[in-house]
Structure formats: structure tokens, C-alpha cells
Design a protein around this motif. Structure first.
Motif, PDB file in Angstrom:
ATOM      1  N   LEU A  29       0.945  -1.323   0.029  1.00 54.56           N
ATOM      2  CA  LEU A  29      -0.054  -0.349   0.099  1.00 54.56           C
ATOM      3  C   LEU A  29       0.915   1.040   0.324  1.00 54.56           C
ATOM      4  O   LEU A  29       0.322   2.431  -0.715  1.00 54.56           O
ATOM      5  N   LEU A  30       1.608   1.090   0.486  1.00 57.79           N
ATOM      6  CA  LEU A  30       3.120   2.066   0.084  1.00 57.79           C
ATOM      7  C   LEU A  30       2.942   2.871  -0.811  1.00 57.79           C
ATOM      8  O   LEU A  30       3.152   4.145  -1.138  1.00 57.79           O
ATOM      9  N   HIS A  33       0.550   4.779  -1.889  1.00 56.45           N
ATOM     10  CA  HIS A  33       0.363   6.587  -1.405  1.00 56.45           C
ATOM     11  C   HIS A  33       1.250   7.056  -1.127  1.00 56.45           C
ATOM     12  O   HIS A  33       1.634   7.945  -0.556  1.00 56.45           O
ATOM     13  N   GLY A  37      -1.825  12.063   0.644  1.00 51.83           N
ATOM     14  CA  GLY A  37      -1.728  11.938   2.214  1.00 51.83           C
ATOM     15  C   GLY A  37      -2.009  13.183   2.887  1.00 51.83           C
ATOM     16  O   GLY A  37      -1.847  14.557   1.659  1.00 51.83           O
ATOM     17  N   LYS A 100       6.232   8.248   6.483  1.00 47.40           N
ATOM     18  CA  LYS A 100       5.431   7.045   5.940  1.00 47.40           C
ATOM     19  C   LYS A 100       6.209   5.979   5.950  1.00 47.40           C
ATOM     20  O   LYS A 100       5.725   4.414   6.427  1.00 47.40           O
ATOM     21  N   THR A 104       4.341   2.607   7.976  1.00 49.74           N
ATOM     22  CA  THR A 104       3.658   1.236   7.661  1.00 49.74           C
ATOM     23  C   THR A 104       4.758   0.561   8.479  1.00 49.74           C
ATOM     24  O   THR A 104       4.074  -0.575   8.605  1.00 49.74           O
ATOM     25  N   PRO A 137     -10.679  -0.225   6.103  1.00 46.75           N
ATOM     26  CA  PRO A 137      -9.720   1.271   5.842  1.00 46.75           C
ATOM     27  C   PRO A 137      -9.795   1.932   7.191  1.00 46.75           C
ATOM     28  O   PRO A 137      -8.662   2.760   7.103  1.00 46.75           O
ATOM     29  N   TRP A 140      -5.721   1.345   8.305  1.00 51.57           N
ATOM     30  CA  TRP A 140      -4.648   1.916   7.824  1.00 51.57           C
ATOM     31  C   TRP A 140      -4.534   3.359   7.964  1.00 51.57           C
ATOM     32  O   TRP A 140      -3.762   4.209   7.284  1.00 51.57           O
ATOM     33  N   ALA A 141      -5.837   4.010   7.601  1.00 53.80           N
ATOM     34  CA  ALA A 141      -6.094   5.721   7.532  1.00 53.80           C
ATOM     35  C   ALA A 141      -5.343   6.508   8.118  1.00 53.80           C
ATOM     36  O   ALA A 141      -4.899   6.932   7.177  1.00 53.80           O
ATOM     37  N   SER A 144       0.216   5.110   7.844  1.00 50.43           N
ATOM     38  CA  SER A 144       0.529   5.408   6.598  1.00 50.43           C
ATOM     39  C   SER A 144       0.117   6.486   5.985  1.00 50.43           C
ATOM     40  O   SER A 144       0.494   7.254   4.544  1.00 50.43           O
ATOM     41  N   TRP A 145      -0.759   5.659   5.041  1.00 51.90           N
ATOM     42  CA  TRP A 145      -1.701   6.865   4.038  1.00 51.90           C
ATOM     43  C   TRP A 145      -1.892   8.254   4.413  1.00 51.90           C
ATOM     44  O   TRP A 145      -1.352   8.523   3.355  1.00 51.90           O
TER      45      TRP A 145
END
Length: 190
Positions: A29-30, A33, A37, A100, A104, A137, A140-141, A144-145
């Protein structure tokens, strides 16, 4: 209850597959995104770091820092790492990427700690539960997102719950649970 050992329960993920998912999902996912952010908050975090570095004190009246010391450490850590590695003053792009990456890693840690907690609580497939919880969501929201340190607090709270649960199970079985109790106390204090 097999939550304290490493054997997968029937239908649960094998340990290696779980570890790959626990690290790979947040890392994957990193890659998506990395440049996204909440840029404003991340700039504020870097400004706090630069103000504190320039003044020699963290909580000066002109720094604007309003996080407790653990939160300050979380947002300063990426800058410290980059400056230590490069030997130069950090740029926003480098800071955003480093922040990030740290977040993560915290997300991966959250997944890895959530599984044994779920096992201790009697959840039938704790590793699948941990991965499924991260996929939401809401998990993780706040990490790092968007470049927020909420995931670090979540990691510490889950680790505190794991320590408290394992300590209670140990004490109930007539074993000493002091190490688990210490983990719970330290993480809860953090």
C-alpha cells in the motif's frame, strides 16, 4: 487454548504466509500512497522538528508543538533517521517518505501483535483476523496513508492488551505473568 504457541489453528494462515502478508500488505500500500497523505500535517511535523532543532528545546513558545513527548518522538524519529543517514538537513520530500516508512512499519507491527492477542482471546483464526482487521480502511487510514501517527498509538494499545491478556492467563494458570504485566504497563503508559 493455543494462542500462546506458533502452530496455526485449523483454517488459519501458516506462520510464514502470515508474516509475508503482515509486512507485504502495508509495504504494498505504501507503494501506492507514497506521495499522498495529509501534506499539511506532515509539513507541520517537519516544521516542529526544524524549530526544535534550531532552538535546542522541544516545547518552546515559538515551536507550536502540541503533542506529548511520545507523539513528538514519533514525528521526529523519521527526521532523525534521515539526517543521521545523509548527514544533511532534511527536505520535506525525504521527511514525508521516511515518516510513511516508519508508519508502515508500525502498521506491520500492529498486524503482528494483533494476531497473538486474538489467539489469547480465543478467536478461532487469529492470523486471518489480524490481516482482515488491517484491511479495514479505519485501521490503515490513520497511519501511513494519510501520514498520521494514530497507528503508533493503536500498536501500543494492542501490545498493552496483549500483555494484560497474557499476564491474566499466566496468573490464572498459576504461572508468573510479570513479564507480560510489565509489557502491558509500559505500552499502556506510552
Amino acid at each position: 487454548m493455543t494462542g500462546s504457541d506458533d502452530r496455526p489453528r485449523t483454517g488459519d494462515l501458516p506462520r510464514l504466509a502470515f508474516a509475508i502478508l503482515a509486512v507485504g500488505l502495508p509495504a504494498g500500500l505504501l507503494a501506492i500512497h507514497r506521495d499522498l497523505g495529509h501534506q499539511g500535517d506532515m509539513r507541520v511535523f517537519l516544521d516542529w522538528y526544524l524549530a526544535a532543532s534550531g532552538s535546542g528545546t522541544i516545547y518552546s513558545s515559538d515551536s507550536g508543538i502540541n503533542y506529548p513527548i511520545v507523539g513528538v518522538t514519533c514525528v521526529f524519529l523519521p527526521a532523525w533517521i534521515v539526517e543521521a543517514v545523509t548527514g544533511s538537513t532534511i527536505t520535506f520530500e525525504a521527511y514525508r517518505t521516511a515518516l510513511k516508512i516508519v508508519l508502515t512499519a508500525s502498521e506491520a507491527g500492529l498486524i503482528l501483535v494483533l494476531a497473538p492477542l486474538a489467539g489469547s482471546l480465543g478467536i478461532r483464526r487469529p492470523r486471518i483476523f489480524a490481516v482482515a482487521t488491517w484491511i479495514l480502511p479505519a485501521t490503515w487510514a490513520g497511519g501511513s496513508w494519510f501520514g498520521q501517527i494514530d497507528v503508533v498509538g493503536s500498536l501500543w494499545l494492542v501490545a498493552a492488551a496483549l500483555g494484560a491478556t497474557r499476564a491474566a492467563l499466566a496468573w490464572a494458570d498459576g504461572r508468573r505473568g510479570t513479564g507480560w504485566s510489565a509489557l502491558a504497563a509500559c505500552c499502556l503508559a506510552g
